[in-house]
Write a protein that holds these residues in place. Structure first.
Motif, PDB file in Angstrom:
ATOM      1  N   GLU A 198      76.989  55.173  38.415  1.00  0.00           N
ATOM      2  CA  GLU A 198      77.804  54.934  37.235  1.00  0.00           C
ATOM      3  C   GLU A 198      78.467  56.230  36.788  1.00  0.00           C
ATOM      4  O   GLU A 198      77.843  57.280  36.711  1.00  0.00           O
ATOM      5  CB  GLU A 198      76.905  54.383  36.129  1.00  0.00           C
ATOM      6  CG  GLU A 198      77.637  53.900  34.938  1.00  0.00           C
ATOM      7  CD  GLU A 198      76.685  53.389  33.884  1.00  0.00           C
ATOM      8  OE1 GLU A 198      77.186  52.845  32.914  1.00  0.00           O
ATOM      9  OE2 GLU A 198      75.473  53.557  34.023  1.00  0.00           O
ATOM     10  N   VAL A 219      76.775  48.718  23.516  1.00  0.00           N
ATOM     11  CA  VAL A 219      77.535  49.029  24.731  1.00  0.00           C
ATOM     12  C   VAL A 219      78.919  49.571  24.368  1.00  0.00           C
ATOM     13  O   VAL A 219      79.375  50.564  24.936  1.00  0.00           O
ATOM     14  CB  VAL A 219      77.642  47.788  25.647  1.00  0.00           C
ATOM     15  CG1 VAL A 219      78.532  48.077  26.845  1.00  0.00           C
ATOM     16  CG2 VAL A 219      76.262  47.347  26.115  1.00  0.00           C
ATOM     17  N   LEU A 231      71.212  47.783  33.786  1.00  0.00           N
ATOM     18  CA  LEU A 231      72.549  48.114  33.318  1.00  0.00           C
ATOM     19  C   LEU A 231      73.091  46.952  32.504  1.00  0.00           C
ATOM     20  O   LEU A 231      72.972  45.797  32.902  1.00  0.00           O
ATOM     21  CB  LEU A 231      73.456  48.374  34.527  1.00  0.00           C
ATOM     22  CG  LEU A 231      74.771  49.077  34.291  1.00  0.00           C
ATOM     23  CD1 LEU A 231      74.545  50.480  33.749  1.00  0.00           C
ATOM     24  CD2 LEU A 231      75.551  49.164  35.585  1.00  0.00           C
ATOM     25  N   ASP A 232      73.643  47.254  31.335  1.00  0.00           N
ATOM     26  CA  ASP A 232      74.330  46.249  30.531  1.00  0.00           C
ATOM     27  C   ASP A 232      75.824  46.442  30.729  1.00  0.00           C
ATOM     28  O   ASP A 232      76.339  47.552  30.580  1.00  0.00           O
ATOM     29  CB  ASP A 232      73.990  46.399  29.046  1.00  0.00           C
ATOM     30  CG  ASP A 232      72.617  45.858  28.704  1.00  0.00           C
ATOM     31  OD1 ASP A 232      72.019  45.167  29.548  1.00  0.00           O
ATOM     32  OD2 ASP A 232      72.143  46.120  27.584  1.00  0.00           O
ATOM     33  N   ILE A 233      76.515  45.366  31.057  1.00  0.00           N
ATOM     34  CA  ILE A 233      77.945  45.424  31.344  1.00  0.00           C
ATOM     35  C   ILE A 233      78.659  44.405  30.455  1.00  0.00           C
ATOM     36  O   ILE A 233      78.254  43.245  30.389  1.00  0.00           O
ATOM     37  CB  ILE A 233      78.222  45.090  32.824  1.00  0.00           C
ATOM     38  CG1 ILE A 233      77.476  46.065  33.732  1.00  0.00           C
ATOM     39  CG2 ILE A 233      79.711  45.097  33.115  1.00  0.00           C
ATOM     40  CD1 ILE A 233      77.414  45.635  35.172  1.00  0.00           C
ATOM     41  N   SER A 290      80.066  49.812  30.005  1.00  0.00           N
ATOM     42  CA  SER A 290      78.719  49.754  30.568  1.00  0.00           C
ATOM     43  C   SER A 290      77.815  50.768  29.886  1.00  0.00           C
ATOM     44  O   SER A 290      78.268  51.776  29.351  1.00  0.00           O
ATOM     45  CB  SER A 290      78.751  50.017  32.073  1.00  0.00           C
ATOM     46  OG  SER A 290      79.203  51.324  32.327  1.00  0.00           O
ATOM     47  N   TRP A 296      70.306  43.633  35.746  1.00  0.00           N
ATOM     48  CA  TRP A 296      71.517  43.825  34.957  1.00  0.00           C
ATOM     49  C   TRP A 296      71.711  42.659  34.001  1.00  0.00           C
ATOM     50  O   TRP A 296      71.152  41.580  34.187  1.00  0.00           O
ATOM     51  CB  TRP A 296      72.743  43.963  35.867  1.00  0.00           C
ATOM     52  CG  TRP A 296      72.860  42.872  36.887  1.00  0.00           C
ATOM     53  CD1 TRP A 296      72.438  42.931  38.176  1.00  0.00           C
ATOM     54  CD2 TRP A 296      73.394  41.552  36.702  1.00  0.00           C
ATOM     55  NE1 TRP A 296      72.680  41.738  38.806  1.00  0.00           N
ATOM     56  CE2 TRP A 296      73.273  40.872  37.927  1.00  0.00           C
ATOM     57  CE3 TRP A 296      73.963  40.885  35.637  1.00  0.00           C
ATOM     58  CZ2 TRP A 296      73.698  39.569  38.102  1.00  0.00           C
ATOM     59  CZ3 TRP A 296      74.388  39.579  35.811  1.00  0.00           C
ATOM     60  CH2 TRP A 296      74.252  38.939  37.032  1.00  0.00           C
ATOM     61  N   ILE A 355      80.225  51.340  39.204  1.00  0.00           N
ATOM     62  CA  ILE A 355      79.089  50.427  39.083  1.00  0.00           C
ATOM     63  C   ILE A 355      78.727  49.815  40.432  1.00  0.00           C
ATOM     64  O   ILE A 355      77.555  49.656  40.752  1.00  0.00           O
ATOM     65  CB  ILE A 355      79.391  49.330  38.040  1.00  0.00           C
ATOM     66  CG1 ILE A 355      79.490  49.967  36.658  1.00  0.00           C
ATOM     67  CG2 ILE A 355      78.340  48.240  38.061  1.00  0.00           C
ATOM     68  CD1 ILE A 355      79.964  49.031  35.577  1.00  0.00           C
TER      69      ILE A 355
END
Length: 122
Positions: free
Chosen positions: A120, A18, A84-86, A34, A46, A115
């Motif tokens: 995004e 990320v 989604l990776d945050i 993100s 997520w 987001i």
């Protein structure tokens, strides 16, 4: 209540992936990175990773901040798109703030990143 295990990023390699995208947005309280989840990740929702450095304070203060961020994120999680990776990095100013301020500032930085509205930003 904290974030459940399937919703957390724990592996160093996932954090590095990320961060490597260099897609970040910030305000005075948080920096948000993100990236879309890779295909080998078998989740349909997520995931969140929290980073609270020693600049924030001692261990009990860092845990306090993590809990407040996690609670705030859970309150707004319905607006977060899937896959989604945050990663949220807390800045020292967040220490000692009230829950309402933390949640408002988290919403602000997630909105800056695009987001919250599901679009995004690149």
């Amino acid at each position: 209540m904290g974030t459940k295990k399937p919703f957390r990023i724990k592996k160093t390699s996932d954090f590095q992936r990320v961060f490597a995208k260099h897609k970040s947005f910030a305000n005075r309280y948080f920096v948000v990175y993100s990236d879309t989840q890779p295909k080998e990740v078998d989740v349909s929702h997520w995931r969140i990773g929290l980073s609270v450095s020693k600049k924030i304070g001692k261990a009990h203060e860092r845990v306090w901040v993590k809990r407040r961020i996690s609670e705030s994120f859970n309150n707004i999680s319905l607006f977060i798109p899937n896959n989604l990776d945050i990663v949220i990095v807390a800045r020292p100013l967040v220490k000692g703030q009230k829950q309402k301020i933390i949640q408002d500032q988290l919403m602000h930085v997630l909105d800056l990143a695009g987001i919250l509205n599901g679009k995004e930003k690149n």
